[in-house]
Write an enzyme that holds these catalytic residues in place. Structure first.
Site, PDB file in Angstrom:
ATOM      1  N   ASN A 244      10.239  17.131  25.241  1.00 58.29           N
ATOM      2  CA  ASN A 244      10.391  18.150  26.272  1.00 58.29           C
ATOM      3  C   ASN A 244       9.338  17.909  27.346  1.00 58.29           C
ATOM      4  O   ASN A 244       8.163  17.724  27.036  1.00 58.29           O
ATOM      5  CB  ASN A 244      10.219  19.544  25.666  1.00 58.29           C
ATOM      6  CG  ASN A 244      11.330  19.884  24.697  1.00 58.29           C
ATOM      7  OD1 ASN A 244      12.493  19.574  24.929  1.00 58.29           O
ATOM      8  ND2 ASN A 244      10.982  20.525  23.581  1.00 58.29           N
TER       9      ASN A 244
ATOM     10  N   SER B 151       6.169  23.705  25.183  1.00 53.34           N
ATOM     11  CA  SER B 151       5.254  24.835  24.961  1.00 53.34           C
ATOM     12  C   SER B 151       3.816  24.384  24.726  1.00 53.34           C
ATOM     13  O   SER B 151       2.894  25.180  24.883  1.00 53.34           O
ATOM     14  CB  SER B 151       5.733  25.680  23.780  1.00 53.34           C
ATOM     15  OG  SER B 151       5.766  24.907  22.594  1.00 53.34           O
TER      16      SER B 151
ATOM     17  N   HIS C  76       4.218  14.852  23.486  1.00 56.18           N
ATOM     18  CA  HIS C  76       4.559  14.632  22.073  1.00 56.18           C
ATOM     19  C   HIS C  76       6.033  14.304  21.937  1.00 56.18           C
ATOM     20  O   HIS C  76       6.872  14.794  22.679  1.00 56.18           O
ATOM     21  CB  HIS C  76       4.217  15.852  21.215  1.00 56.18           C
ATOM     22  CG  HIS C  76       4.753  17.151  21.748  1.00 56.18           C
ATOM     23  ND1 HIS C  76       4.142  17.815  22.775  1.00 56.18           N
ATOM     24  CD2 HIS C  76       5.823  17.888  21.397  1.00 56.18           C
ATOM     25  CE1 HIS C  76       4.827  18.931  23.044  1.00 56.18           C
ATOM     26  NE2 HIS C  76       5.855  18.986  22.227  1.00 56.18           N
TER      27      HIS C  76
HETATM   28  P1  AMP Z   1       7.346  21.724  22.530  1.00 56.92           P
HETATM   29  O1  AMP Z   1       8.000  23.084  22.525  1.00 56.92           O
HETATM   30  O2  AMP Z   1       8.271  20.592  22.810  1.00 56.92           O
HETATM   31  O3  AMP Z   1       6.108  21.713  23.408  1.00 56.92           O
HETATM   32  O4  AMP Z   1       6.885  21.484  21.038  1.00 56.92           O
HETATM   33  C1  AMP Z   1       5.704  22.015  20.520  1.00 56.92           C
HETATM   34  C2  AMP Z   1       5.864  22.038  19.029  1.00 56.92           C
HETATM   35  O5  AMP Z   1       4.587  22.199  18.447  1.00 56.92           O
HETATM   36  C3  AMP Z   1       6.738  23.170  18.493  1.00 56.92           C
HETATM   37  O6  AMP Z   1       7.847  22.631  17.782  1.00 56.92           O
HETATM   38  C4  AMP Z   1       5.794  23.951  17.587  1.00 56.92           C
HETATM   39  O7  AMP Z   1       6.427  24.438  16.432  1.00 56.92           O
HETATM   40  C5  AMP Z   1       4.738  22.907  17.271  1.00 56.92           C
HETATM   41  N1  AMP Z   1       3.434  23.416  16.929  1.00 56.92           N
HETATM   42  C6  AMP Z   1       2.706  24.344  17.587  1.00 56.92           C
HETATM   43  N2  AMP Z   1       1.533  24.536  16.988  1.00 56.92           N
HETATM   44  C7  AMP Z   1       1.492  23.695  15.923  1.00 56.92           C
HETATM   45  C8  AMP Z   1       0.538  23.420  14.911  1.00 56.92           C
HETATM   46  N3  AMP Z   1      -0.632  24.055  14.864  1.00 56.92           N
HETATM   47  N4  AMP Z   1       0.838  22.493  13.972  1.00 56.92           N
HETATM   48  C9  AMP Z   1       2.021  21.855  14.001  1.00 56.92           C
HETATM   49  N5  AMP Z   1       2.956  22.063  14.940  1.00 56.92           N
HETATM   50  C10 AMP Z   1       2.709  22.977  15.888  1.00 56.92           C
END
Ligand code: AMP
Length: 113
Positions: free
Chosen positions: A86, A94, A99
């Site tokens: 994303n 988010s 990533h």
């Molecule tokens: P995005 O919405 O593409 O930015 O993906 C961010 C991802 O990070 C989401 O799928 C969240 O569930 C994941 N996420 C957020 N905080 C953590 C954390 N502390 N450990 C592992 N995954 C996380």
């Protein structure tokens, strides 16, 4: 770029279920998995999103892709996995540390929602 939760994971300030680490990247299980395999591959270099990557990051970005492929294979999903990146809040980003989501273990529809 300000600190994100992912830089805290890199620095071991918060815990994560890490499945791979090397000089350039870290991979750990998503805390809110959307599939039986849902692993995030992140560069140690803090790049906010793909739109902020530079020409010098070419090898690093390729390394993330090949690492994602290896992780999918190691997890038993080497022949059927989906990569998602994303880029920007408007499409669901988010955490503003670039990533790759590596997803597998269920059926996926197309187009993505
Ligand atoms: P995005 O919405 O593409 O930015 O993906 C961010 C991802 O990070 C989401 O799928 C969240 O569930 C994941 N996420 C957020 N905080 C953590 C954390 N502390 N450990 C592992 N995954 C996380």
């Amino acid at each position: 770029m300000s600190d994100t939760i992912f830089s805290k994971i890199i620095d071991r300030e918060i815990d994560a279920d890490i499945v791979h680490e090397d000089e350039h990247c870290l991979a750990f299980r998503d805390v809110n998995p959307q599939a039986p395999m849902h692993i995030l591959v992140i560069p140690k270099k803090p790049i906010e999103m793909l739109a902020r990557a530079e020409a010098d990051d070419q090898a690093l970005l390729g390394h993330l892709m090949l690492t994602a492929r290896q992780i999918a294979a190691d997890q038993g999903y080497g022949e059927a996995f989906r990569l998602v990146m994303n880029n920007g809040a408007a499409v669901g980003q988010s955490v503003f540390h670039l990533h790759l989501h590596v997803l597998g273990g269920r059926e996926f529809s197309w187009p993505p929602g």
